[in-house]
Motif scaffolding. Sequence first.
Motif, short mmCIF file in Angstrom:
data_model
loop_
_atom_site.label_atom_id
_atom_site.label_comp_id
_atom_site.label_asym_id
_atom_site.label_seq_id
_atom_site.Cartn_x
_atom_site.Cartn_y
_atom_site.Cartn_z
N LYS A 1 -7.43 29.92 -29.01
CA LYS A 1 -6.88 30.24 -27.68
C LYS A 1 -7.47 29.31 -26.62
O LYS A 1 -6.75 28.77 -25.76
N ASN B 1 -3.94 34.22 -27.79
CA ASN B 1 -4.50 35.22 -26.87
C ASN B 1 -3.96 36.60 -27.19
O ASN B 1 -4.71 37.59 -27.19
N CYS C 1 -5.46 26.65 -24.25
CA CYS C 1 -5.40 26.91 -22.81
C CYS C 1 -5.88 25.73 -21.97
O CYS C 1 -5.44 25.55 -20.83
N LEU D 1 -5.23 32.06 -18.30
CA LEU D 1 -5.10 30.62 -18.46
C LEU D 1 -5.86 29.88 -17.37
O LEU D 1 -6.63 28.94 -17.64
#
Length: 294
Positions: free
Chosen positions: A136, A78, A140, A33
Amino acid sequence: MPKSFLGNSALDNAVAGFTAGAVSTIILHPLDLVKTRFQVDDSIKSLRERHFGATFNALRTIARKEGLIGLYRGVSPNLAGSTASWGFYFYWYDLIKRWMANGDKLTKLSAAQHLLASAEAGAITVFMTNPLWVVKTRMCVTSRKDPDAYKGLIAKYEGIRGLYKGLIPGLFGVSNGAVHFMFYEEMKKWRLKIAPEKDRERLDNIEYILVAGSSKTIAIVATYPYQLIRTRLNNQKFVIKYNGVIDTIKKVYSAEGFLGFYKGLAPNILRVLPSTCTTFLVYENMCAFFRKHA
């Protein structure tokens, strides 16, 4: 034909890779992240702030502002992307290697064959999983409290092409896996050469960690810039607009210099090395379990 637990050695490899990807992702997602947020930061002054200490500062900041759950923002895509990627990758890699070996021992394959097999497996996997990485990245780079957080369906508002943004640098990234697996396989062959009395089916756990870590470090340093380019293209919340790979390279180099291509390298190393070691340790031990109980 090699012994198989699930009826097919490629399927054994796929399940082992799937499990390994899941374990490493759950443990190390917070570092991924931070790496992603560093990569999408296109400010010039941030270059002086990107060091190992900044990674831990970022983790503390996210936990303070968004809570501990904020450290797992984007974990679902993820997890899906990592498990699918490792599962598909090992599945195709095993199939391609066995086709190349034509019934001979896989240890007979050359470095060039390992490089080609891993590159082909990687290219197929990128095409199959790119949409998951787009989702993802979008998750993030936003927080749960961000009013501009991405809530829409990418395919609905950007079309199918939106799900394949970053595909070209993703294909360039196949070189990372190719270099990694080539050195990984060659290091394992080297180990068997200097210690032929050991079990030829598997290394010790410490040896797996050392071999996986060393080969991945070489691949990271050699191919990291493509990850930054891919992340810039996957995410569109920039003052600067990036239009394609060449345009992104020109703008990053012009505004941020050569070091701009290595933003997020510190958290990436912190995450990728333990992630790679964990993944390969789980993968190799699961493969050994499958062989034993075939």
